[in-house]
Design a protein around this motif. Structure first.
Motif, PDB file in Angstrom:
ATOM      1  N   ILE A 148       1.031  -1.215  -0.091  1.00 41.88           N
ATOM      2  CA  ILE A 148      -0.013   0.121  -0.119  1.00 41.88           C
ATOM      3  C   ILE A 148       0.801   1.231  -0.146  1.00 41.88           C
ATOM      4  CG2 ILE A 148      -1.861   1.382   1.170  1.00 41.88           C
ATOM      5  CD1 ILE A 148      -2.663  -1.309   2.534  1.00 41.88           C
ATOM      6  N   MET A 149       0.650   2.144  -0.822  1.00 43.92           N
ATOM      7  CA  MET A 149       1.121   3.448  -0.953  1.00 43.92           C
ATOM      8  C   MET A 149       0.413   4.727  -0.681  1.00 43.92           C
ATOM      9  SD  MET A 149       3.803   5.244  -3.780  1.00 43.92           S
ATOM     10  CE  MET A 149       2.416   5.096  -4.890  1.00 43.92           C
ATOM     11  N   SER A 150       0.350   5.593   0.333  1.00 42.26           N
ATOM     12  CA  SER A 150      -0.331   6.500   0.590  1.00 42.26           C
ATOM     13  C   SER A 150       0.386   8.014   0.558  1.00 42.26           C
ATOM     14  CB  SER A 150      -1.246   6.390   1.863  1.00 42.26           C
ATOM     15  OG  SER A 150      -0.272   6.381   2.770  1.00 42.26           O
ATOM     16  N   LEU A 151      -0.458   9.027   0.183  1.00 34.83           N
ATOM     17  CA  LEU A 151      -0.038  10.446   0.082  1.00 34.83           C
ATOM     18  C   LEU A 151      -0.987  11.228   0.167  1.00 34.83           C
ATOM     19  CD1 LEU A 151      -0.190  11.504  -2.930  1.00 34.83           C
ATOM     20  CD2 LEU A 151       1.761  10.006  -3.334  1.00 34.83           C
ATOM     21  N   GLU A 152      -0.642  12.694   0.561  1.00 34.94           N
ATOM     22  CA  GLU A 152      -1.557  13.589   0.813  1.00 34.94           C
ATOM     23  C   GLU A 152      -1.180  14.995  -0.281  1.00 34.94           C
ATOM     24  OE1 GLU A 152      -2.247  14.165   4.894  1.00 34.94           O
ATOM     25  OE2 GLU A 152      -3.522  12.431   4.975  1.00 34.94           O
ATOM     26  N   HIS A 153      -2.190  15.858  -0.298  1.00 35.16           N
ATOM     27  CA  HIS A 153      -1.802  17.226  -0.788  1.00 35.16           C
ATOM     28  C   HIS A 153      -0.602  17.037  -1.833  1.00 35.16           C
ATOM     29  CE1 HIS A 153      -4.674  18.063   2.170  1.00 35.16           C
ATOM     30  NE2 HIS A 153      -3.937  17.714   3.091  1.00 35.16           N
ATOM     31  N   SER A 154      -0.730  16.297  -2.892  1.00 31.79           N
ATOM     32  CA  SER A 154       0.328  16.231  -3.838  1.00 31.79           C
ATOM     33  C   SER A 154      -0.062  16.441  -5.377  1.00 31.79           C
ATOM     34  CB  SER A 154       1.148  14.848  -3.742  1.00 31.79           C
ATOM     35  OG  SER A 154       1.517  14.710  -2.469  1.00 31.79           O
ATOM     36  N   ALA A 155       0.323  17.341  -6.115  1.00 27.87           N
ATOM     37  CA  ALA A 155       0.129  17.540  -7.408  1.00 27.87           C
ATOM     38  C   ALA A 155       1.149  16.328  -8.250  1.00 27.87           C
ATOM     39  CB  ALA A 155       0.438  18.937  -7.680  1.00 27.87           C
ATOM     40  N   LEU A 156       0.719  15.658  -8.704  1.00 28.55           N
ATOM     41  CA  LEU A 156       1.507  14.577  -9.538  1.00 28.55           C
ATOM     42  C   LEU A 156       1.619  14.338 -11.182  1.00 28.55           C
ATOM     43  CD1 LEU A 156       0.001  11.598  -7.307  1.00 28.55           C
ATOM     44  CD2 LEU A 156       2.330  12.836  -6.782  1.00 28.55           C
ATOM     45  N   PHE A 157       2.408  14.020 -11.446  1.00 31.25           N
ATOM     46  CA  PHE A 157       2.640  13.291 -12.967  1.00 31.25           C
ATOM     47  C   PHE A 157       2.206  12.205 -13.036  1.00 31.25           C
ATOM     48  CE2 PHE A 157       5.073  12.089 -16.640  1.00 31.25           C
ATOM     49  CZ  PHE A 157       4.265  12.750 -17.604  1.00 31.25           C
ATOM     50  N   SER A 158       2.682  11.098 -12.093  1.00 28.36           N
ATOM     51  CA  SER A 158       2.621   9.592 -12.167  1.00 28.36           C
ATOM     52  C   SER A 158       2.775   9.065 -10.883  1.00 28.36           C
ATOM     53  CB  SER A 158       3.487   9.114 -12.923  1.00 28.36           C
ATOM     54  OG  SER A 158       4.949   9.301 -12.941  1.00 28.36           O
ATOM     55  N   ALA A 159       2.269   8.351 -10.343  1.00 28.55           N
ATOM     56  CA  ALA A 159       2.527   7.362  -9.287  1.00 28.55           C
ATOM     57  C   ALA A 159       2.165   6.020  -9.485  1.00 28.55           C
ATOM     58  CB  ALA A 159       1.748   8.057  -8.079  1.00 28.55           C
ATOM     59  N   ALA A 160       3.035   5.173  -8.835  1.00 27.14           N
ATOM     60  CA  ALA A 160       3.075   3.619  -8.978  1.00 27.14           C
ATOM     61  C   ALA A 160       3.659   3.103  -7.944  1.00 27.14           C
ATOM     62  CB  ALA A 160       3.418   3.215 -10.433  1.00 27.14           C
ATOM     63  N   LEU A 161       3.117   1.756  -7.649  1.00 26.28           N
ATOM     64  CA  LEU A 161       3.940   0.724  -7.190  1.00 26.28           C
ATOM     65  C   LEU A 161       4.406  -0.194  -8.075  1.00 26.28           C
ATOM     66  CD1 LEU A 161       1.520   0.187  -4.111  1.00 26.28           C
ATOM     67  CD2 LEU A 161       3.978   0.915  -4.224  1.00 26.28           C
ATOM     68  N   TYR A 162       5.616  -0.205  -8.456  1.00 26.88           N
ATOM     69  CA  TYR A 162       6.323  -1.074  -9.484  1.00 26.88           C
ATOM     70  C   TYR A 162       7.183  -2.231  -8.840  1.00 26.88           C
ATOM     71  CZ  TYR A 162       9.529  -1.850 -13.366  1.00 26.88           C
ATOM     72  OH  TYR A 162      10.252  -2.223 -14.570  1.00 26.88           O
ATOM     73  N   ALA A 163       6.654  -3.362  -9.651  1.00 29.10           N
ATOM     74  CA  ALA A 163       7.278  -4.429  -9.010  1.00 29.10           C
ATOM     75  C   ALA A 163       8.220  -5.345 -10.107  1.00 29.10           C
ATOM     76  CB  ALA A 163       6.311  -5.482  -8.516  1.00 29.10           C
ATOM     77  N   ARG A 164       9.068  -5.768 -10.012  1.00 26.47           N
ATOM     78  CA  ARG A 164      10.026  -6.370 -10.889  1.00 26.47           C
ATOM     79  C   ARG A 164       9.935  -8.140 -10.326  1.00 26.47           C
ATOM     80  NH1 ARG A 164      16.396  -6.026 -13.414  1.00 26.47           N
ATOM     81  NH2 ARG A 164      16.104  -7.809 -14.414  1.00 26.47           N
ATOM     82  N   VAL A 165       9.629  -9.068 -11.135  1.00 32.97           N
ATOM     83  CA  VAL A 165       9.462 -10.228 -10.990  1.00 32.97           C
ATOM     84  C   VAL A 165      10.969 -11.218 -11.047  1.00 32.97           C
ATOM     85  CG1 VAL A 165       8.333 -12.623 -11.343  1.00 32.97           C
ATOM     86  CG2 VAL A 165       7.186 -10.432 -11.902  1.00 32.97           C
ATOM     87  N   MET A 166      11.410 -11.505  -9.894  1.00 32.31           N
ATOM     88  CA  MET A 166      12.768 -12.028  -9.948  1.00 32.31           C
ATOM     89  C   MET A 166      12.899 -13.369 -10.259  1.00 32.31           C
ATOM     90  SD  MET A 166      14.069  -9.368  -8.924  1.00 32.31           S
ATOM     91  CE  MET A 166      15.646  -9.695  -8.878  1.00 32.31           C
TER      92      MET A 166
END
Length: 208
Positions: free
Chosen positions: A190-208
């Motif tokens: 889980i990723m959370s944030l507040e009061h942010s102007a964003l271009f992008s946001a992601a939880l990026y996972a690489r499979v090993m």
């Protein structure tokens, strides 16, 4: 026993003067050193290395238009194998700006050289001409009053938060929090944030 060497006196009672061929070092003024360096040093121009801009092929991702002007909760799945959940409240100031929720699980090409397996839950800023292609230069900006992204990832993944602000710069990481919990079948991040102007946001996972 302490000994001392006493200079000999000549017949007239004067001390002999010992001459040496070694000269004392010449003291050079600092300004002269700087001037001599500037006259002899060759100034080499700085060569800047340019790198090609790499754009992600978002057409293979699952897309979902996000709601503006009121809080909302959405879930988007990719081929029913990987789902991305978003809880958020987004302002509604610029009608030509929208955000799309993204979900993807599969291969990703890197600079046309090789591919890796990834799992991604995120969002990206979109304009009328496409998503994630150009930064927006506006006096006003859209802002997430709060945002929570979450997804269940495979156990054999390394999950990294990826966030870019409205200007394309890294965010204030004090506003970003990431939590995770693991079990036998996978792990929830889980990723959370507040009061942010964003271009992008992601939880990026690489499979090993």
């Amino acid at each position: 026993m302490v000994t001392a060497r006493i200079q000999k006196l000549n017949r007239k009672g004067q001390k002999n003067i010992i001459k040496t061929e070694k000269e004392l070092p010449r003291i050079v003024e600092p300004n002269k050193i700087t001037q001599e360096y500037q006259n002899t040093a060759k100034i080499q121009p700085i060569k800047l290395r340019t790198h090609p801009m790499i754009y992600e092929d978002l057409s293979i991702y699952s897309h979902l238009l996000m709601t503006k002007g009121q809080p909302d909760v959405q879930t988007l799945c990719y081929n029913d194998t990987f789902c991305c959940h978003a809880s958020y409240s987004l302002t509604n100031l610029l009608p030509h700006i929208s955000y799309h929720l993204l979900a993807y699980k599969g291969e990703r090409g890197l600079a046309g050289e090789y591919t890796i397996d990834i799992e991604l839950c995120g969002l990206v800023l979109c304009r009328e001409d496409g998503c994630g292609t150009e930064l927006v230069v506006e006096e006003e900006e859209e802002s997430f009053e709060f945002l929570e992204l979450s997804a269940n990832y495979s156990n054999n993944t390394i999950v990294i938060p990826s966030v870019l602000s409205w200007s394309g710069q890294l965010p204030d990481w004090d506003k970003v929090e990431v939590y995770s919990a693991e079990w036998v079948q996978g792990k929830e991040v889980i990723m959370s944030l507040e009061h942010s102007a964003l271009f992008s946001a992601a939880l990026y996972a690489r499979v090993m």
